[in-house]
Design an enzyme around this catalytic site. Sequence first.
Site, PDB file in Angstrom:
ATOM      1  N   ARG A  22       0.847  -1.195   0.000  1.00  0.00           N
ATOM      2  CA  ARG A  22       0.000   0.000   0.000  1.00  0.00           C
ATOM      3  C   ARG A  22       0.871   1.230   0.000  1.00  0.00           C
ATOM      4  NH1 ARG A  22      -4.694  -1.565   4.129  1.00  0.00           N
ATOM      5  NH2 ARG A  22      -5.330  -3.397   2.963  1.00  0.00           N
ATOM      6  N   SER A 113      -8.055  -1.185   0.636  1.00  0.00           N
ATOM      7  CA  SER A 113      -9.074  -1.485   1.638  1.00  0.00           C
ATOM      8  C   SER A 113      -9.862  -0.247   2.074  1.00  0.00           C
ATOM      9  CB  SER A 113      -8.406  -2.181   2.823  1.00  0.00           C
ATOM     10  OG  SER A 113      -9.377  -2.642   3.721  1.00  0.00           O
ATOM     11  N   HIS A 114      -9.760   0.072   3.338  1.00  0.00           N
ATOM     12  CA  HIS A 114     -10.536   1.156   3.937  1.00  0.00           C
ATOM     13  C   HIS A 114      -9.826   2.498   3.845  1.00  0.00           C
ATOM     14  CE1 HIS A 114      -7.742  -0.826   6.505  1.00  0.00           C
ATOM     15  NE2 HIS A 114      -7.593   0.314   7.155  1.00  0.00           N
ATOM     16  N   LYS A 126      -2.294  -6.578  -4.071  1.00  0.00           N
ATOM     17  CA  LYS A 126      -1.813  -7.786  -3.406  1.00  0.00           C
ATOM     18  C   LYS A 126      -2.094  -9.014  -4.263  1.00  0.00           C
ATOM     19  CE  LYS A 126      -5.782  -8.860  -0.470  1.00  0.00           C
ATOM     20  NZ  LYS A 126      -6.196  -9.308   0.848  1.00  0.00           N
ATOM     21  N   ASP A 277     -16.494  -1.775   3.884  1.00  0.00           N
ATOM     22  CA  ASP A 277     -15.397  -0.853   3.592  1.00  0.00           C
ATOM     23  C   ASP A 277     -15.106  -0.763   2.092  1.00  0.00           C
ATOM     24  OD1 ASP A 277     -14.226  -3.364   3.274  1.00  0.00           O
ATOM     25  OD2 ASP A 277     -12.248  -2.639   3.867  1.00  0.00           O
ATOM     26  N   ASP A 279     -13.142  -2.207  -0.065  1.00  0.00           N
ATOM     27  CA  ASP A 279     -13.075  -3.395  -0.913  1.00  0.00           C
ATOM     28  C   ASP A 279     -14.023  -4.504  -0.461  1.00  0.00           C
ATOM     29  OD1 ASP A 279     -11.550  -3.754   1.410  1.00  0.00           O
ATOM     30  OD2 ASP A 279     -10.306  -5.266   0.468  1.00  0.00           O
ATOM     31  N   ASP A 281     -14.451  -6.199   2.430  1.00  0.00           N
ATOM     32  CA  ASP A 281     -14.148  -7.312   3.325  1.00  0.00           C
ATOM     33  C   ASP A 281     -14.444  -7.008   4.790  1.00  0.00           C
ATOM     34  OD1 ASP A 281     -12.021  -5.602   3.594  1.00  0.00           O
ATOM     35  OD2 ASP A 281     -10.457  -7.099   3.219  1.00  0.00           O
ATOM     36  N   ARG A 282     -14.585  -5.727   5.134  1.00  0.00           N
ATOM     37  CA  ARG A 282     -14.890  -5.398   6.533  1.00  0.00           C
ATOM     38  C   ARG A 282     -16.393  -5.188   6.728  1.00  0.00           C
ATOM     39  NH1 ARG A 282     -10.276  -1.459   9.079  1.00  0.00           N
ATOM     40  NH2 ARG A 282      -8.532  -2.816   8.566  1.00  0.00           N
ATOM     41  N   GLU A 363     -11.329 -10.535  13.279  1.00  0.00           N
ATOM     42  CA  GLU A 363     -10.385  -9.576  13.840  1.00  0.00           C
ATOM     43  C   GLU A 363     -11.153  -8.403  14.434  1.00  0.00           C
ATOM     44  OE1 GLU A 363      -6.403  -9.188  11.808  1.00  0.00           O
ATOM     45  OE2 GLU A 363      -7.749  -9.138  10.091  1.00  0.00           O
ATOM     46  N   GLU A 364     -10.536  -7.759  15.409  1.00  0.00           N
ATOM     47  CA  GLU A 364     -11.166  -6.614  16.049  1.00  0.00           C
ATOM     48  C   GLU A 364     -11.365  -5.452  15.089  1.00  0.00           C
ATOM     49  OE1 GLU A 364      -9.200  -3.745  16.198  1.00  0.00           O
ATOM     50  OE2 GLU A 364      -7.570  -4.924  15.318  1.00  0.00           O
ATOM     51  N   SER A 365     -10.642  -5.473  13.964  1.00  0.00           N
ATOM     52  CA  SER A 365     -10.683  -4.376  13.008  1.00  0.00           C
ATOM     53  C   SER A 365     -11.830  -4.541  12.013  1.00  0.00           C
ATOM     54  CB  SER A 365      -9.352  -4.308  12.269  1.00  0.00           C
ATOM     55  OG  SER A 365      -9.042  -5.587  11.716  1.00  0.00           O
ATOM     56  N   LYS A 376     -11.684 -12.100   4.690  1.00  0.00           N
ATOM     57  CA  LYS A 376     -12.828 -11.689   5.483  1.00  0.00           C
ATOM     58  C   LYS A 376     -13.896 -11.183   4.522  1.00  0.00           C
ATOM     59  CE  LYS A 376     -10.254  -7.500   6.517  1.00  0.00           C
ATOM     60  NZ  LYS A 376      -8.929  -7.448   7.106  1.00  0.00           N
TER      61      LYS A 376
HETATM   62  C1  G1P Z   1      -5.159  -3.530   9.904  1.00  0.00           C
HETATM   63  C2  G1P Z   1      -5.947  -4.272  10.955  1.00  0.00           C
HETATM   64  C3  G1P Z   1      -5.813  -5.758  10.725  1.00  0.00           C
HETATM   65  C4  G1P Z   1      -6.247  -6.092   9.305  1.00  0.00           C
HETATM   66  C5  G1P Z   1      -5.503  -5.240   8.309  1.00  0.00           C
HETATM   67  C6  G1P Z   1      -6.037  -5.439   6.908  1.00  0.00           C
HETATM   68  O1  G1P Z   1      -3.804  -3.878   9.983  1.00  0.00           O
HETATM   69  O2  G1P Z   1      -5.529  -3.944  12.248  1.00  0.00           O
HETATM   70  O3  G1P Z   1      -6.598  -6.425  11.669  1.00  0.00           O
HETATM   71  O4  G1P Z   1      -5.999  -7.439   9.019  1.00  0.00           O
HETATM   72  O5  G1P Z   1      -5.646  -3.865   8.631  1.00  0.00           O
HETATM   73  O6  G1P Z   1      -7.368  -5.074   6.784  1.00  0.00           O
HETATM   74  P1  G1P Z   1      -2.709  -2.992  10.770  1.00  0.00           P
HETATM   75  O7  G1P Z   1      -2.788  -1.596  10.193  1.00  0.00           O
HETATM   76  O8  G1P Z   1      -3.137  -2.982  12.197  1.00  0.00           O
HETATM   77  O9  G1P Z   1      -1.420  -3.692  10.523  1.00  0.00           O
HETATM   78 ZN    ZN Z   2     -10.867  -4.025   3.322  1.00  0.00          ZN
END
Ligand code: G1P
Ligand code: ZN
Length: 543
Positions: A22, A113-114, A126, A277, A279, A281-282, A363-365, A376
């Site tokens: 990224r 992603s987000h 990726k 989000d 893409d 996946d969240r 994941e918590e995210s 995800k």
């Molecule tokens: C963050 C999230 C992690 C997730 C990743 C990709 O990564 O914390 O759980 O898998 O984005 O979506 P981090 O920025 O913490 O490395």
């Molecule tokens: Zn994403």
Amino acid sequence: MTRHSVQTQPVDGQKPGTSGLRKKTRVFMGAHYLENYVQSIFDGIGGVEGKTLVVGGDGRFFNDRAIQVILRMAEANGAAACIVGQNGILSTPAASHLIRKRGTDGGLILSASHNPGGEDEDFGLKYNGPNGGPANEGVTDKIFARTKTIDQYHILDAQDVDLGAIGTSTLGAMTVEIVDPVADYADLMEQLFDFDAIRALFASGFRMRFDAMHAVTGPYATAILEGKLGAAKGTVVNGTPLPDFGGGHPDPNPIWAKDLMDAMFAQDAPDFGAASDGDGDRNMIVGRSQYVTPSDSLAVLAALAHLAPAYSKGLAGVARSMPTSGAVDRVAAAKGIECFETPTGWKFFGNLLDAGRATLCGEESAGTGSDHVREKDGLWAVLLWLNILAVTRKSVKELMNDHWAEYGRNYYSRHDYEDVDAGAAATMMDGLRAQFGTLVGKTFGPLTVSSADEFAYDDPVDGSHSAGQGIRIGFSSGGRVVFRLSGTGTVGATVRVYLEELETDPARMDQDAQEALAPIIAAAEEIAGIRAHTGRTAPNVIT
Ligand code: G1P
Ligand code: ZN
């Protein structure tokens, strides 16, 4: 059409992070930058001669241009075929599904992603392997190694491929198949869930608001929720994907999806709210006046997944990333199934899913998923919630209260300090490591430290070892603080502080999370000296 080999030289910093490479979009747009990385992926995976790849992305700025480059390079590297989402669109879970369904050799997913999109925002790329999941560390190490030695890349001179026209054509000697990005994914969802029950729920007057945040899930959510399940027109808001996501930050959490939060806490709130989000996946789940943390969502889904057809036989096991709360562990213990704790990043779930050891993971995210794909999956989580709501006919609030009464409540919050000086962040982490030997037994207000270490993971399937995966400090109350540096940021360092406290007293389950966590928050500051190191008096983002 002719093929060229272009002489090039390595550029610094093409190290893939938690989910691929990224960077700022303009960096990717720089001379040879994208080409170098694509060639490094191809070389790192042992070449693409005769292979079939899935290609698609979240539609952000530069998505279509980058895909044209990837297709020309795939041809010049001898690929047999590329399967591309129409207009270059594929949500990350839909790409994962397509890779698996079509038995391809993997795929390239274009997304940050987000992270915000646009010419001055972020871009990402990726490689996912033939199992549909993000490449493991062995593969990403090879890709990174190649970025440091690369001396040429191969590309075909050709006109653009028409990404809008569904069907099969050729580019040089390679087949290009443009597919509907939604159809296969929607079919899969219909196999997993009881669509009749969800249809009946909507037909009974159940109201929902799905915020696609101008990102990739718009067409997926509209086709499935409004199209197949009969949700009212207008259920999906911000449903048209835009290259800059409408200027927003397509991260489904209470901060960035504030509109949705406001709608769900208003007088006339719908029954159920959700968002996804950039893409796809969240996910974020919110009931009427009831936000559900991702850690709690994983636990509730683990407890009740058997109500959906695909999981009716129960779960083989569950997995969560280390900083995710222990709520799901309590469900696993009650059900007598295995619970795995993995490093942050979806790729660490791949082996457990492939081996049939875990069925659900999260994941918590805001990431939740299952063995149906190897990413995800935002809409999948929303549909599983809908299936559970349709069967139980309880509100989200009732489900949460029932869950906490049965399993206890893990209060949870993450505090992020973004764009911190990288050296200062590293110094803070070293300062924590230096205290490992002396922390246990120390008290901080009402809390006593019971453990302090740095998380390392031995993959139970392939035996690989991953060290340095976050510092964790446990308290005898059952609470915990975790310190970790982000692997997905594009500027400076991001310090993540994950805070958790276990509450088993039913009389104390209705507190505000930040209040319930106040002693842990104070202890975290005292132990780490976050303010002194980062120069910040407060986190940028609290979720
Ligand atoms: C963050 C999230 C992690 C997730 C990743 C990709 O990564 O914390 O759980 O898998 O984005 O979506 P981090 O920025 O913490 O490395
Ligand atoms: Zn994403």
